[in-house]
Write a protein that holds these residues in place. Sequence first.
Motif, PDB file in Angstrom:
ATOM      1  N   VAL A 164       0.855  -1.077   0.225  1.00  0.00           N
ATOM      2  CA  VAL A 164       0.048  -0.034   0.138  1.00  0.00           C
ATOM      3  C   VAL A 164       0.714   1.124   0.052  1.00  0.00           C
ATOM      4  N   THR A 165       0.584   1.899  -0.947  1.00  0.00           N
ATOM      5  CA  THR A 165       1.338   3.403  -1.051  1.00  0.00           C
ATOM      6  C   THR A 165       0.397   4.675  -0.627  1.00  0.00           C
ATOM      7  N   MET A 166       0.587   5.217   0.290  1.00  0.00           N
ATOM      8  CA  MET A 166      -0.332   6.207   0.942  1.00  0.00           C
ATOM      9  C   MET A 166       0.886   7.511   0.839  1.00  0.00           C
ATOM     10  N   THR A 167       0.115   8.378  -0.136  1.00  0.00           N
ATOM     11  CA  THR A 167       0.834   9.658  -0.395  1.00  0.00           C
ATOM     12  C   THR A 167      -0.081  10.837   0.536  1.00  0.00           C
ATOM     13  N   THR A 168       0.643  11.417   1.445  1.00  0.00           N
ATOM     14  CA  THR A 168      -0.021  12.535   2.318  1.00  0.00           C
ATOM     15  C   THR A 168       0.929  13.806   2.381  1.00  0.00           C
ATOM     16  N   ASN A 169       0.028  14.802   3.187  1.00  0.00           N
ATOM     17  CA  ASN A 169       0.859  16.040   3.000  1.00  0.00           C
ATOM     18  C   ASN A 169       2.100  16.270   3.903  1.00  0.00           C
ATOM     19  N   ILE A 170       2.621  14.966   4.612  1.00  0.00           N
ATOM     20  CA  ILE A 170       3.688  15.001   5.324  1.00  0.00           C
ATOM     21  C   ILE A 170       4.772  14.106   4.714  1.00  0.00           C
ATOM     22  N   GLY A 171       4.385  13.493   3.643  1.00  0.00           N
ATOM     23  CA  GLY A 171       5.468  12.492   2.905  1.00  0.00           C
ATOM     24  C   GLY A 171       4.504  11.089   2.679  1.00  0.00           C
ATOM     25  N   GLN A 172       5.353  10.252   1.993  1.00  0.00           N
ATOM     26  CA  GLN A 172       5.018   9.038   1.641  1.00  0.00           C
ATOM     27  C   GLN A 172       5.074   7.898   2.839  1.00  0.00           C
ATOM     28  N   ILE A 173       3.940   7.240   2.972  1.00  0.00           N
ATOM     29  CA  ILE A 173       4.040   6.049   3.931  1.00  0.00           C
ATOM     30  C   ILE A 173       3.407   5.011   3.164  1.00  0.00           C
ATOM     31  N   ASP A 174       4.312   3.728   3.347  1.00  0.00           N
ATOM     32  CA  ASP A 174       3.970   2.470   2.773  1.00  0.00           C
ATOM     33  C   ASP A 174       3.784   1.455   3.710  1.00  0.00           C
ATOM     34  N   PHE A 175       2.810   0.561   3.335  1.00  0.00           N
ATOM     35  CA  PHE A 175       2.780  -0.647   4.366  1.00  0.00           C
ATOM     36  C   PHE A 175       2.283  -1.795   3.398  1.00  0.00           C
ATOM     37  N   THR A 176       2.424  -2.879   4.108  1.00  0.00           N
ATOM     38  CA  THR A 176       2.010  -4.242   3.680  1.00  0.00           C
ATOM     39  C   THR A 176       0.755  -4.579   3.912  1.00  0.00           C
ATOM     40  N   LEU A 177       0.237  -5.381   2.897  1.00  0.00           N
ATOM     41  CA  LEU A 177      -1.134  -6.141   3.459  1.00  0.00           C
ATOM     42  C   LEU A 177      -0.640  -7.544   3.377  1.00  0.00           C
ATOM     43  N   ASP A 178      -0.991  -8.203   4.497  1.00  0.00           N
ATOM     44  CA  ASP A 178      -0.686  -9.553   4.615  1.00  0.00           C
ATOM     45  C   ASP A 178      -2.111 -10.400   4.422  1.00  0.00           C
ATOM     46  N   GLN A 179      -2.054 -10.717   3.105  1.00  0.00           N
ATOM     47  CA  GLN A 179      -2.959 -11.535   2.523  1.00  0.00           C
ATOM     48  C   GLN A 179      -3.114 -12.887   3.228  1.00  0.00           C
ATOM     49  N   ALA A 180      -2.155 -13.608   3.255  1.00  0.00           N
ATOM     50  CA  ALA A 180      -2.093 -14.890   3.978  1.00  0.00           C
ATOM     51  C   ALA A 180      -2.888 -15.026   5.526  1.00  0.00           C
ATOM     52  N   ALA A 181      -2.512 -13.945   6.189  1.00  0.00           N
ATOM     53  CA  ALA A 181      -3.030 -13.720   7.713  1.00  0.00           C
ATOM     54  C   ALA A 181      -4.542 -13.175   7.843  1.00  0.00           C
ATOM     55  N   ALA A 182      -4.775 -12.213   6.922  1.00  0.00           N
ATOM     56  CA  ALA A 182      -6.073 -11.470   7.016  1.00  0.00           C
ATOM     57  C   ALA A 182      -6.434 -11.244   5.388  1.00  0.00           C
TER      58      ALA A 182
END
Length: 254
Positions: free
Chosen positions: A88-106
């Motif tokens: 997941v790529t989240m662009t915001t006013n304070i900068g870019q924040i990336d995180f994973t989605l765990d498809q196996a667990a959730a």
Amino acid sequence: MARRAAQAKRRRQTQAAVGAGIALLLVVVGVGFLVANLGGDDKKDTKTTEAASGPKCTYQKADASTGKVKDVGLPPTSNIPDTGTRTVTMTTNIGQIDFTLDQAAAPCTSNSLTYLAGKKFYDKTSCHRLVTTGIFVLQCGDPFGDGTGGPAYRFGTENLPTNQHPPYPAGTIAMAKSSEAISVGSQFFIVYKDIEEGSLPAEYTVVGKVTKGLDLITAAAAKGVTPADPSNPSDGKPKQAVNITTLTVSPAAS
């Protein structure tokens, strides 16, 4: 006459033997045909079962009691990925924040978040809540920006951190919910500092982990909150606004 009678008898015996042989051959061929076809049906049934296997995700239509809704339809409930991760790529006013989605667990939660991202559900929204004492979270994902809204459906929890210590380490992405059993929607919270056991029950779906930009959230949290309730000065809107410009999910791995 006796000789002719004997010859006739031998002919009848020969014909009978040949007929029995042909009949036996037909039985063998018939049994082979049935076995082959039954085997084929078994294979087809196996394929059908395999196709029908996988996560069983239920998304229930939300009613007025769940709060305000932004209706973008329901996520798919078949062919849901249940292996690997997506970014997941989240662009915001304070900068870019990336995180994973765990498809196996959730898988059901990942499926929902991916669906909403594809509908641009999170674009141009704000992270409406920051908590700086006891639990250390920045909460986002409400299309109305006040903590009362979500999509026009709700679903249940999965991948609860019951055997993890601490249950919510820094970088965790988990889904917000109410006290109702089926109350997960679009809102998620980002843990920017370890939450110790006992501070937050292990009742919230863990869907992923921050891989980039956690320092940006920590810096925003350090600027404090504007409390919603003066008696609770560590819980309210972040003084440093965090606005999501776009939130996108990478394509599924082939």
